[in-house]
Every structure is written in C-alpha cells, then in structure tokens.
Design an enzyme around this catalytic site. Structure first.
Site, PDB file in Angstrom:
ATOM      1  N   SER A  12      -7.125  -4.777   3.394  1.00 57.55           N
ATOM      2  CA  SER A  12      -6.148  -3.712   3.572  1.00 57.55           C
ATOM      3  C   SER A  12      -5.139  -4.043   4.652  1.00 57.55           C
ATOM      4  O   SER A  12      -4.252  -3.234   4.940  1.00 57.55           O
ATOM      5  CB  SER A  12      -6.867  -2.401   3.924  1.00 57.55           C
ATOM      6  N   HIS A  22      -5.310  -4.996  -3.501  1.00 60.69           N
ATOM      7  CA  HIS A  22      -5.807  -3.934  -2.623  1.00 60.69           C
ATOM      8  C   HIS A  22      -5.945  -2.610  -3.361  1.00 60.69           C
ATOM      9  O   HIS A  22      -4.955  -1.937  -3.653  1.00 60.69           O
ATOM     10  CB  HIS A  22      -4.873  -3.773  -1.420  1.00 60.69           C
ATOM     11  N   GLU A  47      -2.231  -2.002  -4.566  1.00 55.99           N
ATOM     12  CA  GLU A  47      -1.207  -2.841  -3.953  1.00 55.99           C
ATOM     13  C   GLU A  47      -1.448  -4.293  -4.349  1.00 55.99           C
ATOM     14  O   GLU A  47      -2.552  -4.812  -4.173  1.00 55.99           O
ATOM     15  CB  GLU A  47      -1.250  -2.722  -2.427  1.00 55.99           C
ATOM     16  N   ASN A  88      -1.225   1.271   4.409  1.00 53.14           N
ATOM     17  CA  ASN A  88      -1.841   1.355   5.738  1.00 53.14           C
ATOM     18  C   ASN A  88      -0.841   1.149   6.873  1.00 53.14           C
ATOM     19  O   ASN A  88      -1.096   1.570   7.999  1.00 53.14           O
ATOM     20  CB  ASN A  88      -2.993   0.363   5.841  1.00 53.14           C
TER      21      ASN A  88
END
Length: 291
Positions: A119, A140, A152, A190
C-alpha cells in the site's frame, strides 16, 4: 498472455480476501503462508464469507462450492513459481517483501508476472531485486477485498505495457475498477487517506476532542461511513504507522510526521481490531474508546 493460475503469498486479511475474489472469478488459486494454522483459518474464513454472500443472494451455493475447490494451499513458497501471476500480500515491511521475491525468482516460469499488494512501498525498488522488472508491478487491493471495488495498479519505472494490460484484464474479470497510479510513496488512496487518519490522531493527542467526538464529527459532519480512528483500528495501527513512515521518509515533508500517540499505541501492541485494542477496546460486547 492469458492468466489462468494465481499464486498468493500471505493468508492474512488481504491474502485470503484476494484468494476469495480470484476463485469466484474462475481462477485457480495457490495460497501460501508459513503457518498451516493461518492457511486453515483463511480457508474457514473464506467459506464463511462466501456462505454470507449466498445468504444475501450475491452468489449461489454452486458458485461457493466451485470457488473453494479452485483454492489450494501450501507452506512451500517455491511452489508458487508455476503460476501465471503472483500477488505478494505479506506484512508491510520492505525487507520481508524483498526476501520473498528473492526466494521466488529462481523458481519462476519465464512468463510469470510478479506483483505486490503493498500500500506504500516503491514498486521500482521492489522490482529491482528480481530478474524481471518489466514483468513486475503494484497490484493494490482495498480492504475488505470482496466488498471494495477499487484496485490500484502501479507501474514501476520498467513495467512494460503487456504486464499492465494483463493485470488490468484480471481486474476487469473480477468486476472491479482499476485506477492507474504513479510509483510515488503511498500511491493515490493512502497518500490522501493516511494523513487524514494521522491528523485525527494528532487531534486526539492534543486534546482537541475525544475518540468518540472525533469519529462522530467526521461521520455526521463529513458523511464518512466510519470515523478516522475507527477506520485506523480496522486497517491496523501498525499498517497506518508503516505507511506514514514511508510517506515521511520518501517525501521528506514534516506534514507526514507520524503522530507520537500512534507510535505509542503500536509500541504497546494495541494495533486495533486484530489485537482487540486500539483506539477502541473490542473485548466487551460493544467497542469502548480507550481515551
């Protein structure tokens, strides 16, 4: 190339979720973990989660039976070398991930694609420790994997277009949506989410509000489905801290400095739901704020 077999490293929260959706999509899955107990727990959890989907009319009992038959487990990491696509979903520590890829490389088929569910960690740097940086990228998934629609996809500097296209095809087959992200610390989700959580911890640390008032304010005032501290407990405070450290180290900006209170909770082993204590105590009938 057409991907038919998926190898997954790590049978924890993310690994079992990825195995769950891959098997339902028709892929043959080989799930690896160093712990047989973790593998057994993952199979039981997937069975229970699929049964819940059956009860809600999301899938049929036949779908569940067929999907579980497509999943095999192994404690031998090198057995994953015969799969078409490998997704590493181990703990969010770069040294652990590097060691996994280094152990896998001598056993891979020439066409095998390597990916990481990291991440936050540099895809380019992870790829450089393998023999196929052009066949390496970030894959991800969001947690919980069976529920969340976004994936992702992160290219490293050497990732070729065929590798990206093959991974994009897998995401499409899962019925999820791919977001292409550049290889910068923490990528898109994130990069935005973790500083918000970290700021919520600072708000608690500085006494601006209590756990309950901070979470209620964001749920009722910003229409968030979960408060930021509740979400941090769900993600895992150790994971939140690891991502903030990657952001702080990688971008060298003081706005990404992890809150000392977040560090203290991790040092205490209060990591959230998975340890039954974090910003909330989960050991009773209902969660109770710990501050």
């Amino acid at each position: 190339m057409e991907i038919k077999t998926i190898g997954i490293v790590g049978a924890g929260q993310m690994g079992n979720g990825i195995a769950h959706v891959m098997s339902l999509a028709g892929y043959d899955v080989l799930l690896n973990d160093i712990s047989q107990e973790a593998l057994d727990d993952a199979m039981e959890l997937m069975s229970n989660n699929m049964a819940r989907q059956v009860s809600r009319g999301k899938i049929t009992e036949e779908d569940q039976t067929a999907a579980l038959k497509r999943i095999r487990t192994t404690q031998v990491l090198t057995e994953l070398g015969q799969t078409d696509l490998i997704i590493e979903a181990a703990t969010e520590r770069e040294t652990v991930k590097q060691a996994i890829f280094e152990d896998l490389v001598p056993h891979l088929q020439p066409h095998t694609i390597l990916t990481s569910n990291t991440s936050s960690i540099s895809i380019t740097r992870l790829a450089s420790r393998t023999d196929r940086p052009e066949k390496f990228m970030g894959f991800h998934f969001m947690n919980p994997v069976p529920v969340m629609q976004l994936v992702e996809l992160i290219r490293g500097i050497a990732t070729d277009e065929q590798t990206f296209a093959a991974c994009k095809d897998v995401v499409d087959k899962l019925g999820k949506t791919a977001a292409s992200a550049e290889d910068f610390p923490a990528f898109i989700v994130n990069r935005i989410l973790m500083p918000m959580i970290n700021e919520a911890v600072y708000t608690l640390y500085e006494g601006v509000g209590s756990v309950q008032s901070i979470d209620s304010s964001m749920k009722l005032g910003a229409n968030h489905p979960m408060g930021p501290l509740e979400l941090a407990d769900f993600i895992g405070l150790d994971t939140c801290l690891a991502i903030m450290n990657v952001l702080h180290d990688g971008l060298a900006d003081t706005k990404y400095r992890p809150c000392p209170l977040l560090t203290k909770y991790v040092e205490a082993g209060w990591l959230g739901r998975k340890t039954q204590r974090g910003f909330y105590d989960y050991r009773g009938e209902a969660p109770v704020p710990t501050r």
